[in-house]
Every structure is written in C-alpha cells, then in structure tokens.
Design a protein around this motif. Structure first.
Motif, mmCIF file in Angstrom:
data_model
loop_
_atom_site.group_PDB
_atom_site.id
_atom_site.type_symbol
_atom_site.label_atom_id
_atom_site.label_comp_id
_atom_site.label_asym_id
_atom_site.label_seq_id
_atom_site.Cartn_x
_atom_site.Cartn_y
_atom_site.Cartn_z
ATOM 1 N N UNK A 209 -6.283 -15.971 13.941
ATOM 2 C CA UNK A 209 -6.553 -17.614 14.210
ATOM 3 C C UNK A 209 -7.037 -17.975 12.857
ATOM 4 N N UNK A 210 -6.285 -17.405 11.686
ATOM 5 C CA UNK A 210 -5.916 -18.603 10.080
ATOM 6 C C UNK A 210 -5.458 -18.777 10.042
ATOM 7 N N UNK A 211 -5.145 -19.584 9.119
ATOM 8 C CA UNK A 211 -3.404 -20.038 8.687
ATOM 9 C C UNK A 211 -2.489 -19.248 7.987
ATOM 10 N N UNK A 212 -1.218 -19.523 8.171
ATOM 11 C CA UNK A 212 -0.191 -18.506 7.949
ATOM 12 C C UNK A 212 -0.118 -18.617 6.440
ATOM 13 N N UNK A 213 0.166 -18.230 5.936
ATOM 14 C CA UNK A 213 0.836 -18.361 4.813
ATOM 15 C C UNK A 213 -0.095 -17.305 3.343
ATOM 16 N N UNK A 214 -1.172 -16.639 4.099
ATOM 17 C CA UNK A 214 -2.024 -15.856 3.147
ATOM 18 C C UNK A 214 -2.745 -14.906 3.896
#
Ligand code: PLP
Length: 392
Positions: A209-214
């Motif tokens: 549930x965090x952002x993509x690409x990290x």
C-alpha cells in the motif's frame, strides 16, 4: 472496465496506495522549495528533504527489525534483488559459484543468469510439489567457493512461504552470504532480520500500500556488498543518485502502517483467502497450487482443468474482476511462456497454462469474494463449454 462494479483481486501484482501514504508524499511533490530541496544540499531546504528520508528509513527499519543505517533506498524490488545478488557476488570476486532456488522472481533469476553468462556456476535448488525449498538439498548445494545463496521468503505466484530461518542458519554456519527477496512477505507476515540471519533482503513499497517505484535493500552491518550504480555516493555509497524523496516518504508511511496493522490485516486476508479457496475448489477440476498451510495470507493460486488462464483472466475482467494469470510481474511483458515456478513444482506445460492467481487485500470485502465465486463459476463453465479439449 473501471467503475463501481470493479473488484480488484490482484494485490500480489500491486496494491492500492493508502491515503495516509499519499498524504505523507504530498509535501515533497509540490512546488514548496522550503521542503523539497535536493537531500544532498547543505541548505535548510535540503535538510528538510533529508529529515523526511531519515524518518522513513527508521520506519522501514522498524518493519523488519533492522537498524536504520542498514536500510538502503532503491527504485524497488527489482533493483534491490539485483543489488543483493550482483553486489554480494562482486564483493567476493574469487568465488565463482552461486546457489538460487528454482522458484525465484525474475529479478533474482535473471540476475543469476547474467552471472552465469559471466562464467559463474549456478546451482538451482528444487522445490516440492507444493513449492517449498528442501533445506537439505539447499545445504548440499553450498560449497566453500559459493559467493552467495538466494531464496525468496515467499513466492509471488503460488504464495508458498519458505523455511527462511532454517536456510539462513545453514548459510550463517558456513559463512556464506544469503540474499532474501522479501518483496511479497514484508507487510504480510512477520519479517525480522534481528532473528533471522540474512545478509541482504529486498523490499518493495507497492506491495504493501505504498507508492510504486520505490523500495529498499536491507544490508546487514559488516556484510561485504559492492554497489551496482556509480555516481554521487548517496545512500552510504551503495546507491548513487538523488533520492526519490516523495516516494521514500510514502514508503516510510506505508511501512509504519504495515507494522502497526500487520496482525489485523493478515487475519482479515486469511479469512477471505480461505473462503475463496473453499468456494473455488468446490468446482470440479479446480485445484489449489502451493502449500495449503505455509502460504501467504492473501494468496489463492488455482489450476483450472480445461481452461486457458489468459481467457479466464479476460473473461473475469469483463465481469468486473481483476485477477492475475501465472505471474503478473512477468505476463504481458515476457510473452507466452509456461511459468518456471509451476514447472519447478513438477507440473506439465498444459497445467501451467491453466493457472490463475487471486490475491485479496485489506480493502477486499466478504461480498467481493462471494461475487467473485459466482463470476468464476460462470466463467469456468462457459469457457469449458467453448473448449474443444474439455469434456467431463
Ligand atoms: N520480487 C518479488 C517476489 C515480486 O513479487 C516482485 C514484484 O513485482 C519483485 C521482486 C519486483 O518488485 P518491483 O515491482 O518493485 O520491481
């Protein structure tokens, strides 16, 4: 088809961004330069970005029982896996043998193939028919010249949870660096590097549930690890490049929420997972893949006799249900190939092409599962009627 009737059941591929993680990101996405300077800059604006990074680092560390200085931010799970495998290998150039399981994600599998092309010998350790790596086969594969071993904590396709603690102990006893891909495990089951002696461990924010690409690579203090990117020396020289401050802030918030809500989320997911398994496997010719008990709380992986997975995924999509076929990380990008994971579990090509993955998440409702079972039932019935190969 995206709308009110859309039900997302592909949380192993990616999860929705939690509103609270989005909120943590917003200050670092806007134009307010008092907040979002370059984190390497000396002025107050740089210090503000640095502060956000260090707060997130502490939060990510807490999720896995690490020290903050052992967390290196990367662009995601793929980079972390590459850095673990290639970075550990490069740190012991005199050792030219590596060990990986036969069910690794392409981020590890293809990094191992790259090393093989550079002259390394690669031993692939097999799995049981329910997708579990055999610890004695693993121990036998290790040699004095082994530069590293890599086994994932939990498999992204069939959800099988591996005996990581036991495997890590074997590596520790023989002083062999051990890389673990915990991309699917973190945030879904307890991952504690203070208890399990891994050397490096890969995390990806968008799986919880965090952002993509990290993402991040945990690198245990004292482990010899070389960088795979060269530049300004950010992240203690291990990962050069200006950090993605907004992504890191969102990742940190998601990690913090995952730590606090872990047991609540896994209980919720397990209840829905089990309802899904019993509803789906009540249909004749539908079988569960992966270990029945040692599996991720949210994973249901089904082989459907007489049905081709891609047709089933598209049919379900038209009915408003998003599920995965085989491995969503690879399908759609890697062409039409049988899943190496299912083949390693001893399945035939035909069986491997009939597998779908249904993964629930924290916002999935019991009514979504009921609706899915009905849709699945009618999709399977209809596709079997159309299939020249299926007769019951
Ligand atoms: N490892 C596993 C087990 C995964 O499921 C994924 C999913 O995509 C990855 C690595 C790659 O992570 P990312 O998408 O952040 O590159």
């Amino acid at each position: 088809m995206l709308g009110n009737d859309f039900v997302y059941l592909d949380h192993a591929a990616t999860t929705p961004l939690d509103e609270r993680a989005l909120e943590a990101m917003l200050p670092y996405l806007g134009g307010d330069m008092t907040l979002r300077g370059n984190p390497s800059s000396l002025h107050a604006s740089g210090a503000s970005a640095r502060e956000a990074i260090e707060e997130a680092r502490a939060r990510v560390a807490r999720l896995i029982g690490a020290e903050p200085e052992e967390v290196v931010f990367t662009s995601g799970g793929t980079e972390s896996d590459n850095m673990g495998v290639l970075g550990l290998a490069a740190a012991s150039p005199e050792k030219r043998h590596i060990v990986v399981s036969s069910i690794e994600h392409p981020a590890v599998r293809n990094a191992a193939s790259y090393l093989e092309a550079q002259g390394y010998e690669v031993t692939k350790v097999g799995v049981s028919s329910d997708g579990i790596v055999d610890p004695s086969g693993f121990a036998e594969a290790l040699r004095p010249e082994t530069a590293l071993a890599a086994v994932m904590w939990a498999n992204n396709e069939v959800g099988a949870v591996q005996p990581i603690e036991e495997l890590a102990e074997v590596c520790r006893e023989q002083d062999i660096p051990f890389h673990v891909d915990a991309v699917q495990a973190a945030g879904r089951l307890p991952v504690d590097v203070s208890r399990v002696p891994v050397s490096t461990l890969a995390l990806s924010s968008h799986k919880f549930y965090g952002p993509q690409g990290i993402g991040a690579l945990y690198a245990r203090r004292g482990v010899r690890l070389n960088p795979i990117l060269f530049g300004g020396g950010q992240e203690r020289g291990l990962r050069s490049g200006t950090q993605n401050v907004a992504g890191i802030a969102g990742f940190g918030a998601a990690a913090s929420l995952a730590t606090d809500e872990l047991s609540e989320r896994s209980l919720h997911d397990e209840t829905l997972r089990d309802a899904l398994i019993s509803g789906a496997t009540a249909i004749p010719g539908v079988r569960l893949n992966g270990h029945p008990a040692k599996r991720l709380s949210n994973n249901v992986h089904l082989s459907v006799e007489g049905v081709e997975a891609e047709s089933l995924v598209l049919y379900l999509d038209a009915l408003g249900y998003a599920v995965g076929s085989g491995s969503a990380c690879a399908s759609g990008t890697a062409g039409h190939k049988a899943s190496p994971v299912l083949l390693a579990m001893g399945q035939g090509e035909r069986e491997a092409f009939s597998a779908v993955r249904v993964t629930v998440g924290k916002d999935t409702k019991s009514a979504d599962v009921d609706g899915f079972i009905d849709a699945f039932n009618s999709a399977v019935t209809r596709l079997r009627e159309l299939s020249p190969l299926y007769s019951n």
